[in-house]
Design an enzyme around this catalytic site. Sequence first.
Site, PDB file in Angstrom:
ATOM      1  N   TYR A 102      10.341  35.862  17.986  1.00 55.35           N
ATOM      2  CA  TYR A 102       8.917  36.793  18.595  1.00 55.35           C
ATOM      3  C   TYR A 102      10.026  37.671  17.132  1.00 55.35           C
ATOM      4  O   TYR A 102       8.458  38.770  16.524  1.00 55.35           O
ATOM      5  CB  TYR A 102       8.281  36.745  19.331  1.00 55.35           C
ATOM      6  CG  TYR A 102       7.567  36.084  20.045  1.00 55.35           C
ATOM      7  CD1 TYR A 102       7.514  34.975  19.821  1.00 55.35           C
ATOM      8  CD2 TYR A 102       6.984  35.902  21.058  1.00 55.35           C
ATOM      9  CE1 TYR A 102       7.119  33.788  20.074  1.00 55.35           C
ATOM     10  CE2 TYR A 102       5.982  35.313  22.056  1.00 55.35           C
ATOM     11  CZ  TYR A 102       6.900  33.736  21.003  1.00 55.35           C
ATOM     12  OH  TYR A 102       5.583  33.108  21.820  1.00 55.35           O
ATOM     13  N   ASP A 155      10.652  27.694  18.786  1.00 53.19           N
ATOM     14  CA  ASP A 155      11.926  28.040  17.999  1.00 53.19           C
ATOM     15  C   ASP A 155      12.776  27.354  18.410  1.00 53.19           C
ATOM     16  O   ASP A 155      13.797  27.568  17.834  1.00 53.19           O
ATOM     17  CB  ASP A 155      11.711  29.716  18.806  1.00 53.19           C
ATOM     18  CG  ASP A 155      12.710  30.489  19.836  1.00 53.19           C
ATOM     19  OD1 ASP A 155      12.442  28.850  20.765  1.00 53.19           O
ATOM     20  OD2 ASP A 155      13.223  30.853  20.048  1.00 53.19           O
ATOM     21  N   GLU A 156      12.865  25.775  18.703  1.00 54.36           N
ATOM     22  CA  GLU A 156      13.470  25.128  19.141  1.00 54.36           C
ATOM     23  C   GLU A 156      13.598  23.555  18.247  1.00 54.36           C
ATOM     24  O   GLU A 156      12.436  22.913  18.412  1.00 54.36           O
ATOM     25  CB  GLU A 156      14.774  24.867  19.854  1.00 54.36           C
ATOM     26  CG  GLU A 156      14.504  25.565  21.158  1.00 54.36           C
ATOM     27  CD  GLU A 156      15.014  25.528  23.110  1.00 54.36           C
ATOM     28  OE1 GLU A 156      15.927  26.177  22.948  1.00 54.36           O
ATOM     29  OE2 GLU A 156      14.822  24.605  23.231  1.00 54.36           O
ATOM     30  N   ASP A 181      18.047  26.854  16.752  1.00 50.37           N
ATOM     31  CA  ASP A 181      17.319  27.757  18.076  1.00 50.37           C
ATOM     32  C   ASP A 181      17.496  29.477  16.869  1.00 50.37           C
ATOM     33  O   ASP A 181      18.644  29.038  16.594  1.00 50.37           O
ATOM     34  CB  ASP A 181      18.406  27.612  19.061  1.00 50.37           C
ATOM     35  CG  ASP A 181      17.599  29.077  20.417  1.00 50.37           C
ATOM     36  OD1 ASP A 181      16.571  29.248  19.828  1.00 50.37           O
ATOM     37  OD2 ASP A 181      18.102  28.964  20.945  1.00 50.37           O
TER      38      ASP A 181
HETATM   39  P1  TTP Z   1      13.685  31.982  23.357  1.00 50.71           P
HETATM   40  O1  TTP Z   1      14.171  31.032  23.003  1.00 50.71           O
HETATM   41  O2  TTP Z   1      13.663  31.839  25.269  1.00 50.71           O
HETATM   42  O3  TTP Z   1      14.406  33.179  23.171  1.00 50.71           O
HETATM   43  P2  TTP Z   1      14.713  34.439  22.266  1.00 50.71           P
HETATM   44  O4  TTP Z   1      14.838  33.596  20.410  1.00 50.71           O
HETATM   45  O5  TTP Z   1      13.571  35.657  21.854  1.00 50.71           O
HETATM   46  O6  TTP Z   1      15.904  34.797  22.608  1.00 50.71           O
HETATM   47  P3  TTP Z   1      17.530  34.337  21.765  1.00 50.71           P
HETATM   48  O7  TTP Z   1      17.772  34.848  19.928  1.00 50.71           O
HETATM   49  O8  TTP Z   1      18.079  34.283  23.121  1.00 50.71           O
HETATM   50  O9  TTP Z   1      17.259  32.595  21.816  1.00 50.71           O
HETATM   51  O10 TTP Z   1      12.689  32.031  23.394  1.00 50.71           O
HETATM   52  C1  TTP Z   1      11.799  32.438  22.137  1.00 50.71           C
HETATM   53  C2  TTP Z   1      10.468  33.267  21.505  1.00 50.71           C
HETATM   54  O11 TTP Z   1       9.429  32.821  22.981  1.00 50.71           O
HETATM   55  C3  TTP Z   1      11.333  34.259  22.300  1.00 50.71           C
HETATM   56  O12 TTP Z   1      10.816  35.190  21.121  1.00 50.71           O
HETATM   57  C4  TTP Z   1       9.407  35.169  23.281  1.00 50.71           C
HETATM   58  C5  TTP Z   1       8.776  33.458  23.633  1.00 50.71           C
HETATM   59  N1  TTP Z   1       8.659  33.473  25.531  1.00 50.71           N
HETATM   60  C6  TTP Z   1       7.790  34.782  26.168  1.00 50.71           C
HETATM   61  O13 TTP Z   1       6.779  34.786  25.261  1.00 50.71           O
HETATM   62  N2  TTP Z   1       8.627  34.979  26.925  1.00 50.71           N
HETATM   63  C7  TTP Z   1       9.307  34.047  28.008  1.00 50.71           C
HETATM   64  O14 TTP Z   1       9.179  34.315  28.918  1.00 50.71           O
HETATM   65  C8  TTP Z   1      10.814  33.360  27.064  1.00 50.71           C
HETATM   66  C9  TTP Z   1      11.929  33.481  27.498  1.00 50.71           C
HETATM   67  C10 TTP Z   1      10.112  33.537  25.282  1.00 50.71           C
END
Ligand code: TTP
Length: 546
Positions: free
Chosen positions: A23, A141-142, A18
């Site tokens: 972003y 992103d996973e 992950d």
């Molecule tokens: P996530 O993997 O939930 O979060 P993240 O990568 O920003 O942070 P973390 O390090 O805690 O994993 O989401 C991935 C991307 O998806 C995030 O960077 C922005 C986008 N996103 C949205 O646009 N809206 C949302 O509600 C969420 C949860 C994520």
Amino acid sequence: MPLPLPQAQAKAVVGFIDMDCFYVAVERRRDPSLFGVPCAVVQYNSRIAGGAPELPPEANRRVSGDTITGGIIAVSYEARQRGVTRQMNGQEARKQCPEIVLVQVPTAFGKADLKIYKQGGNEVVSLLAQRAGCCEKRSVDEVAIDITAEAERLLRERSFEDDLLPSAKRASHLADSALSRTAAAVSRDDTRRGHCGQQSREVGEDHEEQLAPDETTAPQGPWELAKWDPRYRRLIAGAVVVDELRATVEKELGYTCSGGIAENKMLAKLGCGLHKPKQQTIVFPCAVAALLHGLPLERIQGLGGDLGTQVKEQLQVSTASDLAQIPMERLEFAFPGKGSFLHGLATGTHNDPVQDRELCKSLSGSKTFVGRLALKTMQESEKWLRELAGELHRRYCEDLAEHARSPTKISVSVACGGFDSQSHQHATRQTSLDLGRNGTIDQIARAALLCFQRWAPTTGSFNITMLGLSLSNFRPVFAGPEANAPLSKFFGAASASAKGTERNKEKLEASVGSGGSRSAVAMSATPMQPTAALKRSFFQQQQQQQ
Ligand code: TTP
């Protein structure tokens, strides 16, 4: 207690990756001055009637002032440490952390344009697929990766005692450490906001110290068990694989990521979320019960949405361990056909294999219209269908150039009414279309309108709060008479030789300019060669249909 894993499935080693504050990471790669400073990505102002003005990725998208109304969608870990969360809008974030740098998402076609983030995610998947084989893209992103073969290779080729074990220890947390259990008890919403466990962790200098082996609740430490239990040895080798993959992603693409290692996908994902950023967690079999005990149900993938809410309400449960206590007959009675799936999730035994899926199955775009912006007329709806068609056309062209495939189905989704369950209505209409390799915006817009008109009442005004468009059911496309050849021939021909590829390229180049102003070929003259991922995904589709 979790059920014992069947022998055949117990052999799997699954890695889960992950990306960290993804972003933001993509923006940092585009603008390295953002590294190390608190920053966040904000949405555009969705309340502008008629849609947001175009703001391309290469424009200066930093937003200044303290009147930014867009909500925050990604927060850097530096900003999380200063109390900024995803729940805030830009204005609130700036109040909380005056030095924060806010970057607005690019916009196109009147709405957010997520292309740069999707491309970033695809680059990660392609890189991982080259290094580790079977890769399943789970979201932007996973990625889940079956690393069984790679782990076994490491066990054959490298010293366990002197190399793999110390490397895995240095790089990994354990899922039943006190730290992990605290992290697991935090709800999914809090995690997504960037919970305190993540905020309190320093990124960088003291990384090594934090990653010292954790305390574990297992009576005999898993590192000890690994000396004689092959399952544990494989997971330890898997941890080394994931650590090396994460290092590769950082080195080659400049993104940091977190990882999970377990015997199935759901546990690997769960483990991955326990320690972020730039860390990884192993879920050994002896840790599963402790990890699931008291785990909020919504932390489990598959139970974060409507199904999870229904399970909680109907069965009066809130944690995985509560759900594990419910007898199978009651589960089946309440959720026909889903009893063993739910039990598997609750006990960590759901062994859904990693699907080799590098390619997305559809190209979709949607737009919401909040409050007074709700669409009321056919004319307004048509305008937005055309905007969405423009966006999907651009993505269809890129996808075509990259994967030599073309969609054959279009769906239009419409939501209208209020956001409460009584007045909210949702409908989808679909039809076939043949974009081939020369599809145009007009073609997509016309097909979308046809679908829309199947739904739209002929009289009265609408109150549309969301419009969505999706292109799916991809088929390989090929330039020239081979287009109608059997698919086995097509794959053979297309990948047989460089000569064949050159021939495709010539045909494409010859046809550039004949297909209209924004035809697919005019956008790109990349040779039409189906990628390995397309071949795999196409044959998987065929098998599923048989
Ligand atoms: P996530 O993997 O939930 O979060 P993240 O990568 O920003 O942070 P973390 O390090 O805690 O994993 O989401 C991935 C991307 O998806 C995030 O960077 C922005 C986008 N996103 C949205 O646009 N809206 C949302 O509600 C969420 C949860 C994520």
